[in-house]
Design a protein around this motif. Structure first.
Motif, short mmCIF file in Angstrom:
data_model
loop_
_atom_site.label_atom_id
_atom_site.label_comp_id
_atom_site.label_asym_id
_atom_site.label_seq_id
_atom_site.Cartn_x
_atom_site.Cartn_y
_atom_site.Cartn_z
N GLY A 63 0.78 -1.23 0.00
CA GLY A 63 0.00 0.00 0.00
C GLY A 63 0.81 1.28 0.00
N VAL A 64 2.14 1.18 -0.18
CA VAL A 64 3.01 2.36 -0.19
C VAL A 64 3.61 2.49 -1.59
CG1 VAL A 64 4.99 3.54 0.84
CG2 VAL A 64 3.54 2.05 2.24
N VAL A 193 9.33 8.72 1.66
CA VAL A 193 7.93 8.83 1.27
C VAL A 193 7.21 9.81 2.21
CG1 VAL A 193 5.81 7.58 0.77
CG2 VAL A 193 8.03 6.43 0.49
N PRO A 194 6.62 10.87 1.67
CA PRO A 194 5.90 11.84 2.52
C PRO A 194 4.68 11.21 3.19
CG PRO A 194 6.38 12.74 0.34
CD PRO A 194 6.67 11.28 0.26
N GLN A 195 4.33 11.76 4.35
CA GLN A 195 3.16 11.31 5.09
C GLN A 195 2.19 12.48 5.29
OE1 GLN A 195 6.10 9.48 8.03
NE2 GLN A 195 4.30 8.20 8.39
N ARG A 202 1.59 9.18 1.66
CA ARG A 202 0.87 9.83 0.57
C ARG A 202 1.18 9.13 -0.76
NH1 ARG A 202 2.12 16.13 0.94
NH2 ARG A 202 0.60 16.12 -0.79
N ARG A 203 0.21 9.15 -1.64
CA ARG A 203 0.36 8.59 -2.98
C ARG A 203 0.10 9.68 -4.00
NH1 ARG A 203 -2.76 3.15 -5.29
NH2 ARG A 203 -1.62 3.00 -7.31
N PHE A 204 1.01 9.84 -4.95
CA PHE A 204 0.93 10.92 -5.92
C PHE A 204 0.63 10.35 -7.31
CE2 PHE A 204 3.75 12.17 -2.50
CZ PHE A 204 3.24 13.40 -2.12
N PHE A 215 11.17 16.14 -1.46
CA PHE A 215 12.34 16.92 -1.05
C PHE A 215 12.27 17.27 0.43
CE2 PHE A 215 13.70 18.15 -5.46
CZ PHE A 215 15.04 17.86 -5.29
N GLU A 216 11.10 17.59 0.94
CA GLU A 216 10.97 17.94 2.35
C GLU A 216 11.40 16.79 3.24
OE1 GLU A 216 7.01 19.28 3.13
OE2 GLU A 216 7.13 20.96 1.71
N VAL A 217 11.03 15.56 2.85
CA VAL A 217 11.44 14.39 3.63
C VAL A 217 12.94 14.14 3.45
CG1 VAL A 217 11.02 11.96 4.13
CG2 VAL A 217 9.14 13.41 3.34
N MET A 218 13.45 14.28 2.23
CA MET A 218 14.87 14.07 1.98
C MET A 218 15.74 14.98 2.83
SD MET A 218 14.69 13.74 -2.20
CE MET A 218 16.43 14.15 -2.40
#
Length: 349
Positions: A63-64, A193-195, A202-204, A215-218
């Motif tokens: 699911g990711v 992977v952003p949450q 989240r799924r894009f 990028f924010e997570v990185m």
């Protein structure tokens, strides 16, 4: 006349490669390696490979999903195998259906940012790069389009490895020839992977939407997943690697961005070519070996006992909680001299 002279000079420099035998190497998805010989006597060859860039959604855990960037559709990208002195001729294809520019940087190559400066292609373009494999060992390759997009492309999946074997084959730490019955490529990958506010991944629907949140997570330097071969559980259970008692198995492990510490639970590495260099003396009987970020390392082990071996990044948080674990199913007869259960679990008398 001047143009004719320049062309003649150019052909003189190209002639050593032009006259060589060409071999088309059929690349295969990891953990397998393409068909190859352990030694390569005689003249060098031109090894032709094609890498096609695929931008696509991948499921990295149940699911990711991520908007992945790949070479030939797999994470990691396929292993390429050559011998010392061979020329590697890579056709890099960026289909018109893609959205981003891409290129390729070979750590095994010399010059022009590892080829990245000569392979920068837009959607709908292709480039052909040829380089001479002058150093032996196992090496990372990856996309390097420049600026912030370089780490983004790498953690989105655009990295693989290349093995350059010595012409006369591998040698151990005693300078004796060694061979392997099987070889596997384990590409370790960190994903970011952003949450959402509730902690759900989240799924894009496209790359553009995924870019800034990823990028924010990185920027936290904290991966949400650390996996082998593109997905949590990719090399577990029914997908486990296989071997037989007595097999010498070469394990090639790459990590394009972060350090790793491979370990075989219940086994060792008979020989490790530290830092991936076959030119240096191999180290004997290593329990856990080190893969610096941006490199690949090769280890050889003869399996002595049957059973399920767990192969992990021995940062056990990353192995157990984030996914950096594999299994090796070994068939054969048990040797009680190496290990036996003297008494099964029973009440204390």
């Amino acid at each position: 006349m001047r143009h004719y002279f320049l062309l003649t000079v150019a052909l003189m420099f190209l002639q050593p490669a032009i006259s060589l035998e060409r071999i088309q190497q059929t690349l295969v998805p990891p953990p397998l390696l393409p068909a190859h010989e352990l030694t390569s006597p005689g003249q060098p060859k031109i090894i032709e490979v094609t890498l096609t860039i695929e931008e696509k959604e991948l499921e990295i855990d149940d699911g990711v999903f991520i908007q992945a960037l790949t070479f030939n559709g797999s994470v990691p990208a396929p292993m390429i195998v050559a011998h010392e002195g061979d020329y590697v001729e890579v056709t890099l294809v960026n289909p018109a259906t893609n959205t981003m520019r891409h290129n390729i940087d070979f750590h095994s190559a010399t010059g022009a940012m590892g080829g990245a400066a000569l392979t920068n292609i837009a959607p709908g373009e292709q480039a052909i790069l040829r380089f001479k494999a002058t150093k032996t060992g196992v090496f990372v390759y990856h996309c390097a389009p420049g600026g912030d997009l370089t780490p983004y492309h790498v953690v989105a999946g655009m990295n693989g490895a290349m093995m350059v074997l010595p012409k006369d084959g591998l040698r151990d730490g005693n300078n004796q020839r060694v061979t392997y019955d099987k070889a596997y490529y384990i590409g370790e990958q960190d994903f970011y992977v952003p949450q959402d506010a509730q902690g759900n991944f989240r799924r894009f629907t496209n790359l553009a939407d995924a870019l800034e949140p990823t990028f924010e997570v990185m920027r936290t330097l904290t991966p949400s997943h650390v996996v082998f071969n593109g997905r949590k559980g990719a090399l577990l259970g029914a997908n486990a690697l296989t071997a037989n008692v007595g097999d010498n198995v070469l394990l090639i492990h790459s990590q394009a961005t972060r350090d790793s510490r491979p370990h075989i639970v219940g086994g060792h590495a008979d020989w490790v070519w530290q830092a991936g260099s076959f030119a240096n003396r191999a180290l004997a009987d290593i329990e856990t070996w080190f893969v610096p970020g941006g490199s690949a390392v090769a280890a050889l082990y003869e399996f002595k006992q049957p059973g399920t071996y767990v192969y992990v990044n021995h940062n056990l948080i990353e192995a157990i909680l984030l996914g950096a674990a594999a299994q090796i199913e070994v068939s054969g007869d048990w040797d009680n001299d190496l290990m036996m259960q003297v008494q099964p679990p029973s009440p204390i008398p």
